[in-house]
Design an enzyme around this catalytic site. Structure first.
Site, PDB file in Angstrom:
ATOM      1  N   PHE A  27      -5.791   8.217   2.367  1.00 30.02           N
ATOM      2  CA  PHE A  27      -6.319   7.043   1.791  1.00 30.02           C
ATOM      3  C   PHE A  27      -7.484   6.401   2.573  1.00 30.02           C
ATOM      4  CE2 PHE A  27      -2.763   5.861   4.252  1.00 30.02           C
ATOM      5  CZ  PHE A  27      -3.175   4.495   4.532  1.00 30.02           C
TER       6      PHE A  27
ATOM      7  N   LYS B  84      -1.400  14.932   9.838  1.00 28.77           N
ATOM      8  CA  LYS B  84      -1.904  13.669  10.072  1.00 28.77           C
ATOM      9  C   LYS B  84      -0.975  12.682  10.820  1.00 28.77           C
ATOM     10  CE  LYS B  84      -3.808   9.563   7.535  1.00 28.77           C
ATOM     11  NZ  LYS B  84      -4.091   8.997   6.537  1.00 28.77           N
TER      12      LYS B  84
ATOM     13  N   HIS C   7      -3.983   7.000  14.090  1.00 24.36           N
ATOM     14  CA  HIS C   7      -4.061   5.837  14.768  1.00 24.36           C
ATOM     15  C   HIS C   7      -2.501   5.345  14.685  1.00 24.36           C
ATOM     16  CE1 HIS C   7      -5.587   5.266  10.624  1.00 24.36           C
ATOM     17  NE2 HIS C   7      -5.171   4.042  10.858  1.00 24.36           N
ATOM     18  N   ARG C   8      -2.101   5.438  13.307  1.00 22.58           N
ATOM     19  CA  ARG C   8      -0.564   4.760  12.942  1.00 22.58           C
ATOM     20  C   ARG C   8       0.308   5.677  13.414  1.00 22.58           C
ATOM     21  NH1 ARG C   8      -1.944   4.586   8.015  1.00 22.58           N
ATOM     22  NH2 ARG C   8      -2.646   2.550   8.290  1.00 22.58           N
TER      23      ARG C   8
ATOM     24  N   GLU D 249      -2.071 -13.930   2.296  1.00 29.02           N
ATOM     25  CA  GLU D 249      -3.372 -13.949   2.846  1.00 29.02           C
ATOM     26  C   GLU D 249      -3.717 -13.567   4.304  1.00 29.02           C
ATOM     27  OE1 GLU D 249      -7.173 -17.028   2.613  1.00 29.02           O
ATOM     28  OE2 GLU D 249      -5.325 -17.551   1.965  1.00 29.02           O
TER      29      GLU D 249
ATOM     30  N   ASN E 215       0.841  -1.173   0.085  1.00 29.73           N
ATOM     31  CA  ASN E 215      -0.146   0.067   0.020  1.00 29.73           C
ATOM     32  C   ASN E 215       1.003   1.128   0.128  1.00 29.73           C
ATOM     33  OD1 ASN E 215      -1.552   2.274   1.169  1.00 29.73           O
ATOM     34  ND2 ASN E 215      -3.000   0.853   1.815  1.00 29.73           N
TER      35      ASN E 215
ATOM     36  N   LYS F 195       0.701   3.774   2.956  1.00 31.19           N
ATOM     37  CA  LYS F 195       1.010   3.502   4.186  1.00 31.19           C
ATOM     38  C   LYS F 195       2.572   3.601   4.254  1.00 31.19           C
ATOM     39  CE  LYS F 195      -1.971  -0.107   5.836  1.00 31.19           C
ATOM     40  NZ  LYS F 195      -2.219  -1.590   6.384  1.00 31.19           N
TER      41      LYS F 195
ATOM     42  N   ASP G 197      -1.610  -3.852  10.595  1.00 29.08           N
ATOM     43  CA  ASP G 197      -2.883  -3.938  10.237  1.00 29.08           C
ATOM     44  C   ASP G 197      -3.962  -2.906  11.013  1.00 29.08           C
ATOM     45  OD1 ASP G 197      -4.530  -5.938   8.397  1.00 29.08           O
ATOM     46  OD2 ASP G 197      -5.501  -6.556  10.222  1.00 29.08           O
ATOM     47  N   SER G 198      -4.377  -2.368   9.886  1.00 29.19           N
ATOM     48  CA  SER G 198      -5.305  -1.278  10.418  1.00 29.19           C
ATOM     49  C   SER G 198      -6.730  -1.223   9.742  1.00 29.19           C
ATOM     50  CB  SER G 198      -4.648   0.090  10.119  1.00 29.19           C
ATOM     51  OG  SER G 198      -4.209   0.380   8.984  1.00 29.19           O
TER      52      SER G 198
END
Length: 199
Positions: free
Chosen positions: A157, A180, A185-186, A43, A13, A16, A72-73
């Site tokens: 995004f 941001k 959260h990141r 996966e 991504n 990210k 993972d968010s």
């Protein structure tokens, strides 16, 4: 934990990747995307953000031979019983665009009244030294907001154009990247991780 000079980011991504690079800059760590090494996504079979981050970090370690950072968010909405949650990136299908995801969320929330549109961004970050690392570092971050009925803003995004921050009086998509990276959260999760790496 030994001093790190290079980390593989277990994500394809681009959004990210662009967010992580300045967040990790204080430690002088070279961040390499798994995409640049031709490593495919794995996966995500976990049932929580932490489980999926562990799966992604372990996969990137195995394929690259490098320490790996994975996150993972996603978005959790109480009115949707916590959904879309770990399925946030797949809310509109495997290869859906951000616009498709926004529209899918709006459809799911079409009948949700204004006073029940609270949501929370969650982020779980895992740093793993090697595939068999028994003590990976784990950090979590959160950001609370309200899901709008129509998108606003062009930055960020994912669901950022729908995620309104009452404290900022704008959506996350209306923030600059530097703004941001102070409150997301990141950013919160990375700040916690940095305290582990540089106590």
């Amino acid at each position: 934990m030994k001093v790190l000079s290079r980390l593989i980011l277990a994500s394809n991504n681009q959004g990210k990747i662009e967010e992580f690079q300045p967040l990790l800059a204080p430690l002088g760590i070279e961040l390499i995307s798994q995409a640049s090494l031709g490593i495919e996504s794995v996966e995500e079979t976990g049932l929580s953000f932490i489980e999926n981050a562990l799966i992604k970090a372990r996969h990137a370690c195995m394929r690259s031979g490098l320490p790996a950072l994975a996150d993972d968010s996603g978005l959790s909405v109480a009115a949707l019983n916590g959904g879309p949650g770990i399925y946030s990136a797949r809310i509109a299908g495997a290869d859906a665009s951000d616009e498709d995801k926004v529209q899918a969320l709006l459809q799911q929330m079409a009948a949700v009244p204004n006073d029940q549109r609270q949501g929370c961004y969650h982020c779980a970050i895992v740093l793993m030294q090697h595939p068999l690392d028994p003590i990976p570092l784990i950090a979590e971050g959160y950001l609370e907001g309200i899901i709008l009925e129509q998108p606003s803003g062009v930055g960020g995004f994912g669901f950022d154009p729908l995620f309104y921050l009452p404290t900022q009086k704008c959506t996350v998509a209306q923030l600059s990247l530097s703004e941001k990276n102070k409150i997301s959260h990141r950013a919160v999760a990375v700040a916690k991780l940095l305290t582990y790496l540089n106590p």
